[in-house]
Design a protein around this motif. Structure first.
Motif, PDB file in Angstrom:
ATOM      1  N   PRO A 282     -10.126  -8.598   3.778  1.00  0.00           N
ATOM      2  CA  PRO A 282      -9.018  -7.914   2.774  1.00  0.00           C
ATOM      3  C   PRO A 282      -8.661  -6.429   3.020  1.00  0.00           C
ATOM      4  O   PRO A 282      -7.664  -5.905   3.007  1.00  0.00           O
ATOM      5  CB  PRO A 282      -9.352  -8.496   1.339  1.00  0.00           C
ATOM      6  N   ALA A 283     -10.055  -5.852   3.031  1.00  0.00           N
ATOM      7  CA  ALA A 283     -10.103  -4.210   3.105  1.00  0.00           C
ATOM      8  C   ALA A 283      -9.506  -3.885   4.547  1.00  0.00           C
ATOM      9  O   ALA A 283      -8.626  -3.036   4.671  1.00  0.00           O
ATOM     10  CB  ALA A 283     -11.512  -3.819   3.030  1.00  0.00           C
TER      11      ALA A 283
ATOM     12  N   THR B  43      -5.771  -4.528   4.553  1.00  0.00           N
ATOM     13  CA  THR B  43      -4.796  -3.591   3.737  1.00  0.00           C
ATOM     14  C   THR B  43      -5.050  -2.206   4.386  1.00  0.00           C
ATOM     15  O   THR B  43      -3.891  -1.412   4.409  1.00  0.00           O
ATOM     16  CB  THR B  43      -5.726  -3.337   2.273  1.00  0.00           C
TER      17      THR B  43
ATOM     18  N   TRP C  32      -1.968  -2.878   6.927  1.00  0.00           N
ATOM     19  CA  TRP C  32      -0.564  -2.768   6.449  1.00  0.00           C
ATOM     20  C   TRP C  32      -0.079  -1.919   5.493  1.00  0.00           C
ATOM     21  O   TRP C  32       1.217  -1.622   5.531  1.00  0.00           O
ATOM     22  CB  TRP C  32      -0.393  -4.384   5.858  1.00  0.00           C
ATOM     23  N   ALA C  33      -1.079  -1.285   4.897  1.00  0.00           N
ATOM     24  CA  ALA C  33      -0.622  -0.210   3.632  1.00  0.00           C
ATOM     25  C   ALA C  33       0.219   1.007   4.326  1.00  0.00           C
ATOM     26  O   ALA C  33       1.284   1.639   3.929  1.00  0.00           O
ATOM     27  CB  ALA C  33      -1.554   0.427   2.925  1.00  0.00           C
TER      28      ALA C  33
END
Length: 106
Positions: A42-43, A46, A49-50
């Motif tokens: 997840p890191a 993120t 995509w962020a």
């Protein structure tokens, strides 16, 4: 030189994965380290995509006409409710395309 770099990176990635996925090798991680590594996926996602969703031309883009934010919110909601990756991907991409080409057309 570029091809050598690509092959070296491919070998490094393959070997680092192989060491942990091959059951016959005696490499084992402590449970606390395994628990910590659960957050790496997840890191990394993120971190990918962020910046795409929240920036445009290296500036923060928090506007109601940002199709990336609307599609990302929809994708998050669909993933949470349906837990169906294919449905989430197809619907959020279609909504992004619709928003980008029709609704927020410049």
């Amino acid at each position: 030189m570029i091809m050598l770099s690509i092959l070296a990176m491919a070998a490094l990635v393959f070997l680092s994965r192989y060491l942990f996925l091959e059951p016959k090798l005696p490499v084992r991680l402590r449970p606390s380290l395994q628990r910590l590594l659960r957050y790496s996926g997840p890191a990394v996602l993120t971190a990918i995509w962020a910046p795409i969703v929240f920036t445009h031309d290296k500036l923060l883009w928090l506007d109601r006409t940002n199709p990336y934010i609307w599609a990302a919110l929809l994708a998050g909601f669909l993933a949470w409710k349906t837990k169906n990756v294919l449905l989430t991907t197809v619907v959020s991409m279609a909504v992004f395309l619709l928003l980008n080409l029709v609704v927020f057309r410049a």
